[in-house]
Design an enzyme around this catalytic site. Structure first.
Site, PDB file in Angstrom:
ATOM      1  N   THR A 102      86.034  33.131  35.519  1.00 32.42           N
ATOM      2  CA  THR A 102      87.049  32.121  35.652  1.00 32.42           C
ATOM      3  C   THR A 102      86.689  31.208  35.373  1.00 32.42           C
ATOM      4  O   THR A 102      85.624  30.542  35.362  1.00 32.42           O
ATOM      5  CB  THR A 102      87.069  32.135  37.588  1.00 32.42           C
ATOM      6  OG1 THR A 102      87.733  33.607  37.283  1.00 32.42           O
ATOM      7  CG2 THR A 102      87.773  30.952  38.289  1.00 32.42           C
ATOM      8  N   ASN A 127      76.029  36.304  44.908  1.00 31.34           N
ATOM      9  CA  ASN A 127      76.364  34.755  44.306  1.00 31.34           C
ATOM     10  C   ASN A 127      77.067  34.182  45.361  1.00 31.34           C
ATOM     11  O   ASN A 127      78.598  34.489  45.549  1.00 31.34           O
ATOM     12  CB  ASN A 127      76.678  35.393  43.216  1.00 31.34           C
ATOM     13  CG  ASN A 127      77.991  35.383  42.899  1.00 31.34           C
ATOM     14  OD1 ASN A 127      78.661  34.326  42.896  1.00 31.34           O
ATOM     15  ND2 ASN A 127      78.548  36.379  42.884  1.00 31.34           N
ATOM     16  N   MET A 129      78.361  31.092  43.178  1.00 27.79           N
ATOM     17  CA  MET A 129      78.895  29.954  42.251  1.00 27.79           C
ATOM     18  C   MET A 129      79.173  28.999  42.773  1.00 27.79           C
ATOM     19  O   MET A 129      78.984  27.420  42.148  1.00 27.79           O
ATOM     20  CB  MET A 129      78.971  30.225  40.572  1.00 27.79           C
ATOM     21  CG  MET A 129      78.149  31.938  40.257  1.00 27.79           C
ATOM     22  SD  MET A 129      76.308  31.680  40.382  1.00 27.79           S
ATOM     23  CE  MET A 129      76.098  31.101  38.759  1.00 27.79           C
ATOM     24  N   PHE A 131      82.943  28.986  40.783  1.00 26.03           N
ATOM     25  CA  PHE A 131      83.642  29.160  39.687  1.00 26.03           C
ATOM     26  C   PHE A 131      83.017  27.170  38.714  1.00 26.03           C
ATOM     27  O   PHE A 131      84.235  26.449  38.576  1.00 26.03           O
ATOM     28  CB  PHE A 131      84.966  28.480  39.966  1.00 26.03           C
ATOM     29  CG  PHE A 131      86.108  29.497  40.992  1.00 26.03           C
ATOM     30  CD1 PHE A 131      85.155  30.769  40.346  1.00 26.03           C
ATOM     31  CD2 PHE A 131      86.808  29.031  40.852  1.00 26.03           C
ATOM     32  CE1 PHE A 131      86.271  31.820  40.738  1.00 26.03           C
ATOM     33  CE2 PHE A 131      87.560  29.908  41.495  1.00 26.03           C
ATOM     34  CZ  PHE A 131      87.031  31.394  41.380  1.00 26.03           C
ATOM     35  N   ASN A 156      90.820  35.194  33.398  1.00 28.24           N
ATOM     36  CA  ASN A 156      90.741  34.596  34.532  1.00 28.24           C
ATOM     37  C   ASN A 156      90.554  33.749  35.279  1.00 28.24           C
ATOM     38  O   ASN A 156      90.019  32.648  34.775  1.00 28.24           O
ATOM     39  CB  ASN A 156      89.389  35.638  34.808  1.00 28.24           C
ATOM     40  CG  ASN A 156      89.354  35.590  36.111  1.00 28.24           C
ATOM     41  OD1 ASN A 156      89.338  34.730  37.006  1.00 28.24           O
ATOM     42  ND2 ASN A 156      89.295  37.434  36.879  1.00 28.24           N
ATOM     43  N   ASN A 189      93.031  34.844  39.579  1.00 19.41           N
ATOM     44  CA  ASN A 189      91.960  35.590  41.114  1.00 19.41           C
ATOM     45  C   ASN A 189      92.139  33.900  42.130  1.00 19.41           C
ATOM     46  O   ASN A 189      92.082  33.005  42.010  1.00 19.41           O
ATOM     47  CB  ASN A 189      90.614  35.279  40.241  1.00 19.41           C
ATOM     48  CG  ASN A 189      89.204  35.058  40.838  1.00 19.41           C
ATOM     49  OD1 ASN A 189      89.159  36.197  42.001  1.00 19.41           O
ATOM     50  ND2 ASN A 189      88.039  34.568  40.130  1.00 19.41           N
ATOM     51  N   SER A 192      87.902  34.980  45.170  1.00 17.37           N
ATOM     52  CA  SER A 192      86.329  34.342  45.375  1.00 17.37           C
ATOM     53  C   SER A 192      86.073  34.257  46.360  1.00 17.37           C
ATOM     54  O   SER A 192      87.000  33.061  47.288  1.00 17.37           O
ATOM     55  CB  SER A 192      85.947  33.601  43.914  1.00 17.37           C
ATOM     56  OG  SER A 192      84.793  33.024  44.103  1.00 17.37           O
ATOM     57  N   ASN A 194      83.922  32.190  46.958  1.00 15.47           N
ATOM     58  CA  ASN A 194      83.546  30.748  47.024  1.00 15.47           C
ATOM     59  C   ASN A 194      83.943  29.258  46.582  1.00 15.47           C
ATOM     60  O   ASN A 194      83.170  28.605  46.487  1.00 15.47           O
ATOM     61  CB  ASN A 194      81.990  31.176  45.508  1.00 15.47           C
ATOM     62  CG  ASN A 194      81.231  31.748  46.460  1.00 15.47           C
ATOM     63  OD1 ASN A 194      81.187  32.753  46.837  1.00 15.47           O
ATOM     64  ND2 ASN A 194      81.022  32.956  45.403  1.00 15.47           N
ATOM     65  N   THR A 195      85.392  29.754  46.787  1.00 14.79           N
ATOM     66  CA  THR A 195      86.169  28.394  46.707  1.00 14.79           C
ATOM     67  C   THR A 195      87.026  28.787  48.042  1.00 14.79           C
ATOM     68  O   THR A 195      87.394  29.328  47.801  1.00 14.79           O
ATOM     69  CB  THR A 195      86.645  28.415  45.343  1.00 14.79           C
ATOM     70  OG1 THR A 195      85.865  28.455  44.732  1.00 14.79           O
ATOM     71  CG2 THR A 195      87.901  27.394  45.575  1.00 14.79           C
ATOM     72  N   LYS A 227      94.069  40.284  40.592  1.00 18.28           N
ATOM     73  CA  LYS A 227      92.292  39.826  40.862  1.00 18.28           C
ATOM     74  C   LYS A 227      92.162  40.492  42.891  1.00 18.28           C
ATOM     75  O   LYS A 227      92.949  38.960  43.240  1.00 18.28           O
ATOM     76  CB  LYS A 227      91.620  39.648  40.599  1.00 18.28           C
ATOM     77  CG  LYS A 227      89.802  40.568  40.995  1.00 18.28           C
ATOM     78  CD  LYS A 227      88.314  40.138  39.808  1.00 18.28           C
ATOM     79  CE  LYS A 227      87.674  40.770  40.450  1.00 18.28           C
ATOM     80  NZ  LYS A 227      86.210  40.228  39.464  1.00 18.28           N
ATOM     81  N   ASN A 256      86.519  42.094  43.501  1.00 17.12           N
ATOM     82  CA  ASN A 256      85.800  40.514  43.372  1.00 17.12           C
ATOM     83  C   ASN A 256      84.825  41.332  44.613  1.00 17.12           C
ATOM     84  O   ASN A 256      84.421  42.427  44.930  1.00 17.12           O
ATOM     85  CB  ASN A 256      86.633  40.081  44.044  1.00 17.12           C
ATOM     86  CG  ASN A 256      85.934  38.222  43.023  1.00 17.12           C
ATOM     87  OD1 ASN A 256      84.476  38.020  42.749  1.00 17.12           O
ATOM     88  ND2 ASN A 256      87.010  37.713  42.678  1.00 17.12           N
ATOM     89  N   THR A 336      77.259  43.547  37.482  1.00 12.09           N
ATOM     90  CA  THR A 336      76.126  43.666  38.229  1.00 12.09           C
ATOM     91  C   THR A 336      75.106  44.734  37.250  1.00 12.09           C
ATOM     92  O   THR A 336      73.498  44.592  37.393  1.00 12.09           O
ATOM     93  CB  THR A 336      75.720  43.899  39.807  1.00 12.09           C
ATOM     94  OG1 THR A 336      76.824  42.876  40.390  1.00 12.09           O
ATOM     95  CG2 THR A 336      74.550  43.530  40.528  1.00 12.09           C
TER      96      THR A 336
HETATM   97  C1  LIG Z   1      76.877  35.623  39.413  1.00 11.98           C
HETATM   98  C2  LIG Z   1      78.497  36.883  39.007  1.00 11.98           C
HETATM   99  C3  LIG Z   1      79.524  35.952  39.269  1.00 11.98           C
HETATM  100  C4  LIG Z   1      81.128  35.951  39.153  1.00 11.98           C
HETATM  101  N1  LIG Z   1      82.633  35.072  38.662  1.00 11.98           N
HETATM  102  C5  LIG Z   1      83.529  35.481  39.023  1.00 11.98           C
HETATM  103  C6  LIG Z   1      84.508  34.898  38.179  1.00 11.98           C
HETATM  104  O1  LIG Z   1      84.344  33.355  38.406  1.00 11.98           O
HETATM  105  N2  LIG Z   1      85.451  35.019  38.633  1.00 11.98           N
HETATM  106  C7  LIG Z   1      85.635  36.197  38.832  1.00 11.98           C
HETATM  107  O2  LIG Z   1      86.573  37.251  39.168  1.00 11.98           O
HETATM  108  N3  LIG Z   1      84.745  37.060  39.096  1.00 11.98           N
HETATM  109  C8  LIG Z   1      83.800  36.620  38.965  1.00 11.98           C
HETATM  110  N4  LIG Z   1      83.054  37.624  39.664  1.00 11.98           N
HETATM  111  C9  LIG Z   1      83.220  38.802  40.526  1.00 11.98           C
HETATM  112  C10 LIG Z   1      83.078  40.428  39.421  1.00 11.98           C
HETATM  113  O3  LIG Z   1      83.676  40.428  37.608  1.00 11.98           O
HETATM  114  C11 LIG Z   1      82.728  41.618  39.732  1.00 11.98           C
HETATM  115  O4  LIG Z   1      84.373  41.454  39.923  1.00 11.98           O
HETATM  116  C12 LIG Z   1      81.616  42.192  40.911  1.00 11.98           C
HETATM  117  O5  LIG Z   1      80.212  41.559  40.706  1.00 11.98           O
HETATM  118  C13 LIG Z   1      81.894  43.536  40.601  1.00 11.98           C
HETATM  119  O6  LIG Z   1      81.384  44.508  39.695  1.00 11.98           O
HETATM  120  P1  LIG Z   1      79.878  44.677  40.163  1.00 11.98           P
HETATM  121  O7  LIG Z   1      79.157  45.412  40.901  1.00 11.98           O
HETATM  122  O8  LIG Z   1      80.261  45.460  38.555  1.00 11.98           O
HETATM  123  O9  LIG Z   1      79.136  43.420  39.720  1.00 11.98           O
HETATM  124  C14 LIG Z   1      81.101  37.072  39.678  1.00 11.98           C
HETATM  125  C15 LIG Z   1      79.808  38.326  39.942  1.00 11.98           C
HETATM  126  C16 LIG Z   1      78.942  37.621  40.223  1.00 11.98           C
HETATM  127  C17 LIG Z   1      77.783  39.275  39.680  1.00 11.98           C
END
Ligand SMILES: Cc1cc2nc3c(=O)[nH]c(=O)nc-3n(C[C@H](O)[C@H](O)[C@H](O)COP(=O)(O)O)c2cc1C
Length: 374
Positions: A102, A127, A129, A131, A156, A189, A192, A194-195, A227, A256, A336
């Protein structure tokens, strides 16, 4: 033999207990360097070697979606390459598409560290993080400097933390205006965890304002997707589906990360010693798999398969990817699983999908989409 699973992962995760964020930064820096120098040796040689070992081609996996050509249905999920530093190498790693971001209108540092944790007992990550990214202007400059990609590239978009929720639409719009010539599809998006307050933008009224602004500017030219969170109630997901119709969205990305903590084996986060339930952030990986598939199935049913779905959450194997496609996803993404299984995962999943097609007598991956609805 898969060296990553037998040697690299145990060394990094268990012996060295490498900090996940540092490891991620270093790997990305290496891939970014390969991308920048891709036309010269040694990067040229390394990339063609990676491509030879990691990619898997089969015409049955190809697909036209949103008038874009997807060489295969497995993409890199958002969050891994937020600033597009390795935008040109993801196809060489075998992915059929990649989603950058993102990215936010204003550059931002994200939350204080530590903010990324592995939960190996659950094959999951936690996580928060927040953004962390260099902003949409910087992403545009990078993509301008280094154009030319062989597969679809999504971007994104998120809301900057400093922008009040009431001004979210202008923030998303500003990033879209900067980047519209550089992405093949765009993602709003709003999911998330985390915001602060971001997920409230999934609410019908608030999301309408954002989509109105974006589609007003876009006029349907670039595919625009939303998303969503796996934690939405069915009614709220149905509302997003309605909005997708009203605003002629190109699709929905499901899902997400989750803020739910039920069913985890890990009690504490090793890096902090705190109970998992008390650590803020979103869980990704295996614990998310079934919920995200259920969300995909629900959307597919609600739309009678008329709205493309990008399926993401807990994909580690070809079976996992198949389950999401058969539930209604047109394409899928991993994050992941790629960390746990390593770069050969892409090839393994794609080869497995072709086997599934053969077992079922299907001619193309498009025949598999939504094929196993109850
Ligand atoms: C470390 C980390 C950072 C992520 N950052 C974003 C992000 O910036 N924007 C977003 O839409 N999803 C973010 N995601 C979510 C992933 O795009 C995904 O939707 C989610 O991890 C589920 O997929 P997975 O089980 O294959 O990881 C993040 C996931 C992880 C683990």
């Amino acid at each position: 033999m898969d060296l990553y699973r037998t040697a690299v992962r145990p060394l990094l995760f268990s012996t060295l207990k490498a900090d996940p964020e540092r490891l991620h930064r270093r790997s990305l820096a290496l891939l970014g360097w390969l991308d920048e120098t891709r036309d010269r040796p040694p990067a040229q040689w390394v990339l063609s070697e990676l491509e030879r070992r990691l990619s898997f081609r089969d015409p049955r996996l190809e697909q036209q979606l949103w008038r874009l050509h997807f060489p295969n249905p497995l993409g890199l999920a958002a969050g891994f390459d937020k600033d597009g530093v390795a935008a040109g190498v993801w196809s060489r790693m075998g992915f059929g598409f990649a989603e950058l971001g993102t990215v936010t209108y204003h550059p931002q540092a994200g939350n204080p560290r530590p903010r990324l944790f592995r939960l190996p007992q659950d094959e999951a990550a936690l996580n928060r993080m927040g953004f962390n990214n260099q902003g949409s202007l910087s992403l545009r400059e990078r993509l301008q400097r280094n154009p030319g990609r062989s597969h679809p590239l999504g971007i994104n978009l998120g809301k900057s933390k400093v922008t009040p929720l009431e001004e979210a639409a202008a923030d998303y719009l500003g990033s879209f205006q900067r980047l519209r010539d550089w992405g093949d599809y765009f993602v709003v998006n709003v999911s998330s965890p985390n915001t602060p307050g971001l997920r409230s933008l999934q609410d019908k009224a608030q999301l309408s304002t954002i989509l109105e602004a974006l589609q007003g500017e876009n006029q349907g030219r670039k595919p625009l997707l939303v998303k969503i969170s796996p934690d939405l109630e069915w009614g709220a997901i149905a509302d997003v589906v309605d909005l997708a119709r009203t605003y002629q969205l190109a699709g929905i990305i499901a899902t997400n990360t989750t803020i739910r903590r039920e069913g985890l084996n890990a009690r504490t986060v090793a890096a902090t010693g705190n109970p998992v339930a008390e650590e803020a952030g979103g869980i990704s990986g295996k614990p998310l798999r079934d919920r995200s598939t259920a969300v995909i199935r629900f959307i597919h049913q609600q739309t009678q398969g008329q709205l493309p779905i990008v399926g993401v959450g807990g994909i580690f194997t070809a079976d996992d990817a198949w389950e999401k496609i058969a539930a209604g996803a047109s394409v899928v993404q991993v994050y992941t699983g790629w960390i746990y299984e390593g770069p050969l995962l892409v090839r393994r999943i794609l080869a497995g999908l072709v086997r599934k097609l053969e077992e079922r007598g299907l001619h193309s991956i498009t025949d598999a989409i939504g094929s196993e609805q109850p």
